[in-house]
Design an enzyme around this catalytic site. Structure first.
Site, PDB file in Angstrom:
ATOM      1  N   ILE A 269      13.757  22.963  43.851  1.00 36.75           N
ATOM      2  CA  ILE A 269      14.470  22.139  44.822  1.00 36.75           C
ATOM      3  C   ILE A 269      15.912  21.971  44.343  1.00 36.75           C
ATOM      4  O   ILE A 269      16.171  21.277  43.356  1.00 36.75           O
ATOM      5  CB  ILE A 269      13.775  20.777  44.990  1.00 36.75           C
ATOM      6  CG1 ILE A 269      12.282  20.977  45.300  1.00 36.75           C
ATOM      7  CG2 ILE A 269      14.439  19.965  46.102  1.00 36.75           C
ATOM      8  CD1 ILE A 269      11.475  19.693  45.280  1.00 36.75           C
ATOM      9  N   GLU A 270      16.840  22.608  45.048  1.00 35.60           N
ATOM     10  CA  GLU A 270      18.238  22.604  44.629  1.00 35.60           C
ATOM     11  C   GLU A 270      19.161  22.410  45.829  1.00 35.60           C
ATOM     12  O   GLU A 270      18.750  22.472  46.987  1.00 35.60           O
ATOM     13  CB  GLU A 270      18.587  23.925  43.939  1.00 35.60           C
ATOM     14  CG  GLU A 270      17.773  24.270  42.707  1.00 35.60           C
ATOM     15  CD  GLU A 270      18.297  25.523  42.026  1.00 35.60           C
ATOM     16  OE1 GLU A 270      19.505  25.565  41.699  1.00 35.60           O
ATOM     17  OE2 GLU A 270      17.501  26.478  41.818  1.00 35.60           O
TER      18      GLU A 270
END
Length: 449
Positions: A269-270
């Site tokens: 998750i970025e």
């Protein structure tokens, strides 16, 4: 010997009572069997093998154990699972994890390892005594010549699954990586949104009709390994943003799980998906649905890091997981791009900061439990900001991961695990930018299982 088959005269019976008592005492004493360990070579292939030791407690509970053995010249251990390993020359010592330290009376536990060369363990000792319990180690060998009967990765092998990008950076043949390094499990990058709430490799190849990645996964499993796809990454259209509710997002994740019969999944998750409160909420609620539908599946979450641990968005994500009630096997930080001169120590600092933060989020858990919820996902060689992660830094990370028994130790990426042509130090997608032999970094990570 059997007593009571004949009726004895009273005098004779009386005379035999002291003898009988002595014999029965001897039987009782002999029943106090000590711990033993047996070895089995579960499978073998050209240049390597998978070995397993079974530690049996005997008639008393075994509270802690240490197993050690020697290997002949030309034979070595590349990775192990369900035990911590230390090596001194050709001498190997294994100690338990927290979860298999105590073995109840009459019970057993086991650990496994991958080896290279043709030999097998000798001079085995369990807690300083011969593994056979009577002076001669007990060894059972059942070699094979193919990988078709390989039992697959140990249950902790997902904790050491380096990233492998099939569509980027001149990917090496994946079975070559396995045979050269001992690594058995890979994190495959990346699954994105491919036109709406539909999972697709790199956002282009829909999972539903995929054959290319499916064939790659078959190769890994045929060689005794496994994979877990990574959903997300830095760039591209993210499922957590595109899917409009938790159920549709869970359906997208489930499609990936079902397509490849997965036992583990990574959520990377970025960027815009990370810094998005609505997306964070959808992801955690979708993971709760996935947990309910797939008991036992491992779920790893990989997120950006500061040297001070979680940033504001990272803290929000952990809070959301606690609020929703979804367990995460390892909160995995990406502790690089700090501009650090010592990436190994900077990583340890980040992990210790994360530990303090997670303790606050999970106040009922012990230090050991919190460390098992932590993970490192580093970057080999030159990072995006020009700092360097050297082999010595990865050795420091490995030692720390072993000491704290972290839930995960991985890196980006196998594709970069080779020296650049001409020895260049630039940041590239197909080489590390540091002086190295092929697969130096993968070999280090492969030791953590």
């Amino acid at each position: 010997m059997s007593f009571g088959r004949h009726r004895w005269a009273a005098v004779a019976a009386a005379a035999l009572l002291p003898v009988t008592a002595l014999l029965l005492a001897g039987v009782s004493a002999g029943a106090d069997n000590g711990p033993t360990a047996t070895f089995a070579k579960a499978s073998s292939w050209e240049g390597g093998f998978t070995g397993q030791y079974t530690v049996s407690a005997g008639s008393s509970t075994l509270d802690g154990w240490t197993l050690e053995f020697d290997l002949p010249s030309g034979t070595g251990v590349t990775s192990a699972w369900d035990a911590s390993m230390n090596r001194s020359g050709d001498h190997y010592t294994f100690t338990p994890r927290d979860y298999n330290r105590v073995v109840k009376a009459g019970g057993s536990t086991s650990f496994g390892f991958n080896g290279t060369g043709p030999g097998a363990p000798v001079n085995c000792k369990l807690n300083g005594q011969p593994c056979g319990g009577g002076g001669t180690p007990t060894t059972t060998t059942t070699p094979t010549t193919t990988t078709s009967h390989d039992p697959g990765p140990g249950p902790n092998s997902y904790a050491a699954a380096p990233y492998y990008y099939y569509g980027w950076g001149r990917p090496q043949p994946i079975t070559e990586v396995m045979s050269a390094t001992g690594v058995r499990t890979f994190t495959l990058a990346f699954i994105l949104a491919g036109g709406g709430c539909t999972p697709a490799w790199d956002g282009r190849q829909p999972v539903a009709t995929d054959t290319r990645w499916a064939d790659l996964i078959k190769q890994v499993r045929a060689a005794g390994g496994d994979v877990m796809p990574s959903v997300g990454g830095w760039s591209g259209s993210k499922l957590g943003e595109v899917c409009t509710d938790a159920q549709s997002l869970a359906n997208a994740y489930q499609q990936v799980i079902d397509k490849y019969s997965l036992k583990a999944i990574d959520l990377d998750i970025e960027n815009t998906e990370f810094e998005n409160s609505a997306a964070q909420d959808r992801i955690m609620r979708a993971l709760r649905i996935i947990r309910q539908k797939n008991p036992g599946i491992k779920v790893y979450v990989t997120i950006p890091a500061l040297q001070s641990g979680l940033n504001r968005w990272g803290n929000d994500l952990v809070k959301k997981a606690v609020e929703v009630g979804v367990p995460i096997d390892a909160w995995t930080l990406m502790p690089f791009n700090f501009g650090a001169s010592d990436l190994g120590q900077a990583t340890i600092n980040s992990m210790e900061a994360l530990h303090r933060q997670l303790k606050a989020h999970y106040p009922g858990k012990s230090d050991a439990e919190i460390y098992r919820m932590q993970g490192i996902s580093s970057m080999n060689g030159r990072t995006d900001t020009g700092e360097f992660g050297y082999q010595s830094d990865f050795q420091d990370m490995l030692a720390y991961a072993r000491q704290k028994q972290l839930g995960r130790f991985t890196f980006w990426a196998v594709n970069r695990d080779r020296q650049c042509s001409g020895g260049g130090s630039g940041s590239r997608d197909d080489c590390s930018g540091v002086t190295q032999q092929p697969y130096d970094f993968t070999k280090i990570v492969a030791q953590y299982r």
